[in-house]
Motif scaffolding. Structure first.
Motif, PDB file in Angstrom:
ATOM      1  N   THR A  37      -9.346 -28.085 -25.575  1.00  0.00           N
ATOM      2  CA  THR A  37     -10.218 -27.176 -26.322  1.00  0.00           C
ATOM      3  C   THR A  37     -10.418 -25.965 -25.427  1.00  0.00           C
ATOM      4  OG1 THR A  37     -12.218 -28.255 -25.463  1.00  0.00           O
ATOM      5  CG2 THR A  37     -11.440 -28.968 -27.612  1.00  0.00           C
ATOM      6  N   LEU A  38     -10.266 -24.804 -26.014  1.00  0.00           N
ATOM      7  CA  LEU A  38     -10.402 -23.545 -25.279  1.00  0.00           C
ATOM      8  C   LEU A  38     -11.474 -22.701 -25.934  1.00  0.00           C
ATOM      9  CD1 LEU A  38      -6.616 -22.616 -24.981  1.00  0.00           C
ATOM     10  CD2 LEU A  38      -8.018 -23.756 -23.250  1.00  0.00           C
ATOM     11  N   LEU A  39     -12.339 -22.134 -25.127  1.00  0.00           N
ATOM     12  CA  LEU A  39     -13.291 -21.150 -25.608  1.00  0.00           C
ATOM     13  C   LEU A  39     -12.801 -19.792 -25.118  1.00  0.00           C
ATOM     14  CD1 LEU A  39     -15.930 -20.633 -27.131  1.00  0.00           C
ATOM     15  CD2 LEU A  39     -17.120 -20.823 -24.938  1.00  0.00           C
ATOM     16  N   TRP A  40     -12.466 -18.936 -26.082  1.00  0.00           N
ATOM     17  CA  TRP A  40     -11.958 -17.595 -25.795  1.00  0.00           C
ATOM     18  C   TRP A  40     -13.071 -16.583 -26.042  1.00  0.00           C
ATOM     19  CZ3 TRP A  40      -6.818 -16.222 -24.563  1.00  0.00           C
ATOM     20  CH2 TRP A  40      -5.898 -17.281 -24.578  1.00  0.00           C
ATOM     21  N   LYS A  41     -13.145 -15.586 -25.178  1.00  0.00           N
ATOM     22  CA  LYS A  41     -14.121 -14.516 -25.344  1.00  0.00           C
ATOM     23  C   LYS A  41     -13.405 -13.190 -25.088  1.00  0.00           C
ATOM     24  CE  LYS A  41     -18.847 -13.312 -24.491  1.00  0.00           C
ATOM     25  NZ  LYS A  41     -19.167 -13.049 -25.860  1.00  0.00           N
ATOM     26  N   LYS A  42     -13.687 -12.223 -25.956  1.00  0.00           N
ATOM     27  CA  LYS A  42     -13.127 -10.890 -25.769  1.00  0.00           C
ATOM     28  C   LYS A  42     -14.039 -10.148 -24.797  1.00  0.00           C
ATOM     29  CE  LYS A  42     -10.545  -8.312 -28.814  1.00  0.00           C
ATOM     30  NZ  LYS A  42     -10.332  -7.619 -30.091  1.00  0.00           N
ATOM     31  N   ILE A  43     -13.491  -9.804 -23.637  1.00  0.00           N
ATOM     32  CA  ILE A  43     -14.235  -9.120 -22.584  1.00  0.00           C
ATOM     33  C   ILE A  43     -13.513  -7.811 -22.278  1.00  0.00           C
ATOM     34  CG2 ILE A  43     -15.060  -9.263 -20.201  1.00  0.00           C
ATOM     35  CD1 ILE A  43     -14.942 -12.372 -20.540  1.00  0.00           C
ATOM     36  N   LYS A  44     -14.220  -6.716 -22.440  1.00  0.00           N
ATOM     37  CA  LYS A  44     -13.646  -5.374 -22.223  1.00  0.00           C
ATOM     38  C   LYS A  44     -12.361  -5.193 -23.029  1.00  0.00           C
ATOM     39  CE  LYS A  44     -15.708  -4.903 -17.673  1.00  0.00           C
ATOM     40  NZ  LYS A  44     -15.524  -4.738 -16.243  1.00  0.00           N
ATOM     41  N   GLY A  45     -12.389  -5.676 -24.286  1.00  0.00           N
ATOM     42  CA  GLY A  45     -11.268  -5.496 -25.193  1.00  0.00           C
ATOM     43  C   GLY A  45     -10.098  -6.436 -24.982  1.00  0.00           C
ATOM     44  N   LYS A  46     -10.241  -7.416 -24.085  1.00  0.00           N
ATOM     45  CA  LYS A  46      -9.143  -8.336 -23.764  1.00  0.00           C
ATOM     46  C   LYS A  46      -9.610  -9.776 -23.954  1.00  0.00           C
ATOM     47  CE  LYS A  46      -6.297  -9.633 -19.825  1.00  0.00           C
ATOM     48  NZ  LYS A  46      -6.132  -9.499 -18.386  1.00  0.00           N
ATOM     49  N   TRP A  47      -8.768 -10.607 -24.618  1.00  0.00           N
ATOM     50  CA  TRP A  47      -9.100 -12.010 -24.822  1.00  0.00           C
ATOM     51  C   TRP A  47      -8.918 -12.790 -23.526  1.00  0.00           C
ATOM     52  CZ3 TRP A  47     -11.882 -13.669 -28.589  1.00  0.00           C
ATOM     53  CH2 TRP A  47     -11.889 -12.980 -29.807  1.00  0.00           C
ATOM     54  N   ASN A  48      -9.946 -13.575 -23.163  1.00  0.00           N
ATOM     55  CA  ASN A  48      -9.936 -14.395 -21.963  1.00  0.00           C
ATOM     56  C   ASN A  48     -10.384 -15.809 -22.291  1.00  0.00           C
ATOM     57  OD1 ASN A  48      -9.861 -12.432 -19.370  1.00  0.00           O
ATOM     58  ND2 ASN A  48     -10.924 -11.438 -21.044  1.00  0.00           N
ATOM     59  N   ILE A  49      -9.770 -16.797 -21.627  1.00  0.00           N
ATOM     60  CA  ILE A  49     -10.244 -18.172 -21.714  1.00  0.00           C
ATOM     61  C   ILE A  49     -11.418 -18.278 -20.742  1.00  0.00           C
ATOM     62  CG2 ILE A  49      -9.692 -20.604 -21.338  1.00  0.00           C
ATOM     63  CD1 ILE A  49      -6.691 -19.769 -21.741  1.00  0.00           C
ATOM     64  N   VAL A  50     -12.607 -18.586 -21.262  1.00  0.00           N
ATOM     65  CA  VAL A  50     -13.783 -18.708 -20.401  1.00  0.00           C
ATOM     66  C   VAL A  50     -14.131 -20.165 -20.121  1.00  0.00           C
ATOM     67  CG1 VAL A  50     -14.708 -16.446 -21.030  1.00  0.00           C
ATOM     68  CG2 VAL A  50     -15.441 -18.471 -22.306  1.00  0.00           C
ATOM     69  N   ALA A  51     -13.609 -21.079 -20.959  1.00  0.00           N
ATOM     70  CA  ALA A  51     -13.812 -22.511 -20.734  1.00  0.00           C
ATOM     71  C   ALA A  51     -12.611 -23.265 -21.292  1.00  0.00           C
ATOM     72  CB  ALA A  51     -15.094 -22.999 -21.388  1.00  0.00           C
ATOM     73  N   ASP A  52     -12.154 -24.257 -20.545  1.00  0.00           N
ATOM     74  CA  ASP A  52     -10.985 -25.062 -20.924  1.00  0.00           C
ATOM     75  C   ASP A  52     -11.331 -26.515 -20.638  1.00  0.00           C
ATOM     76  OD1 ASP A  52      -8.588 -26.576 -20.854  1.00  0.00           O
ATOM     77  OD2 ASP A  52      -7.430 -24.938 -19.989  1.00  0.00           O
ATOM     78  N   HIS A  53     -11.215 -27.351 -21.646  1.00  0.00           N
ATOM     79  CA  HIS A  53     -11.351 -28.796 -21.464  1.00  0.00           C
ATOM     80  C   HIS A  53     -10.018 -29.405 -21.857  1.00  0.00           C
ATOM     81  CE1 HIS A  53     -13.488 -32.834 -22.581  1.00  0.00           C
ATOM     82  NE2 HIS A  53     -12.700 -32.929 -21.526  1.00  0.00           N
ATOM     83  N   SER A  54      -9.283 -29.862 -20.876  1.00  0.00           N
ATOM     84  CA  SER A  54      -7.966 -30.457 -21.112  1.00  0.00           C
ATOM     85  C   SER A  54      -7.974 -31.893 -20.629  1.00  0.00           C
ATOM     86  CB  SER A  54      -6.873 -29.679 -20.370  1.00  0.00           C
ATOM     87  OG  SER A  54      -6.733 -28.386 -20.906  1.00  0.00           O
ATOM     88  N   SER A  55      -7.544 -32.802 -21.487  1.00  0.00           N
ATOM     89  CA  SER A  55      -7.495 -34.202 -21.105  1.00  0.00           C
ATOM     90  C   SER A  55      -6.301 -34.882 -21.737  1.00  0.00           C
ATOM     91  CB  SER A  55      -8.785 -34.910 -21.539  1.00  0.00           C
ATOM     92  OG  SER A  55      -8.979 -34.781 -22.919  1.00  0.00           O
TER      93      SER A  55
END
Length: 148
Positions: free
Chosen positions: A130-148
Motif C-alpha cells: 500500500t502506497l500513500l502518494w502526496k503531490k509536493i511542489k507539483g511532483k508526486w511522492n511516495i510518503v508512506a509504503d507498507h510492503s509485506s
C-alpha cells in the motif's frame, strides 16, 4: 418567473457537470502520472538501479516505510535497507507490479494498493503493498509504503 428558474437550473446543472468532468479528468491525469512513475520505478529495479527506484520516494526524514522488520523512517535509511536486503541483481531478480486499486483521497493525495513479485533464480518472493502518494511542489511522492 418559471422560465427564469428553468434557465437558472439549466445553467447550474451545466456548471455541475462541467466541474465534475474537469475533476474526473484531473484525477485520471494524476492516476496516469502515478502509473508512469511506478512503471519507471519497476524498470529501475529491473536494471539494478536502487537509487532510481527510490527517486519517487519523499526525500525526507519523515518518509515512512513499513516492512517485515518494522518501521523505517527517512529516505536514506530506506535506501540503505534496500541495499542490505538486495545487494546484487541476483537478490533483486525481476520485479513485476500488479495494480489493484488507485483511490484519490484528496486533490493532492492518492492511496494505491497492489501486488509485487520478484522472479529470482534463488527463489521467488511476492507480497502486497500500500502506497500513500502526496503531490509536493507539483511532483508526486511516495510518503508512506507498507510492503509485506
Amino acid at each position: 418567473m418559471q422560465k427564469f428558474y428553468m434557465r437558472f437550473f439549466s445553467i447550474l446543472l451545466t456548471m455541475v457537470v462541467f466541474v465534475g468532468l474537469s475533476s474526473a479528468k484531473a484525477q485520471n491525469n494524476d492516476e496516469q502520472q502515478i502509473r508512469n512513475i511506478l512503471k519507471a520505478q519497476n524498470e529501475a529495479w529491473n536494471t539494478g538501479n536502487l537509487e532510481s527506484f527510490m527517486e519517487p520516494y519523499w526525500h525526507s526524514d519523515s518518509l515512512m516505510f513499513i516492512g517485515k522488520s518494522g518501521v523505517t523512517y527517512g529516505w536514506q535509511a530506506t535506501l540503505d535497507n534496500y541495499k542490505r536486503g538486495y545487494p546484487d541483481k541476483t537478490a533483486m531478480g525481476k520485479l513485476t507490479f500488479t495494480f489493484i486499486q488507485f483511490k484519490p483521497i484528496s486533490k493532492d493525495t492518492y492511496f494505491v494498493v497492489g501486488k509485487w513479485h520478484l522472479a529470482r533464480t534463488i527463489g521467488d518472493l511476492e507480497g502486497h503493498y500500500t502506497l500513500l502518494w502526496k503531490k509536493i511542489k507539483g511532483k508526486w511522492n511516495i510518503v508512506a509504503d507498507h510492503s509485506s
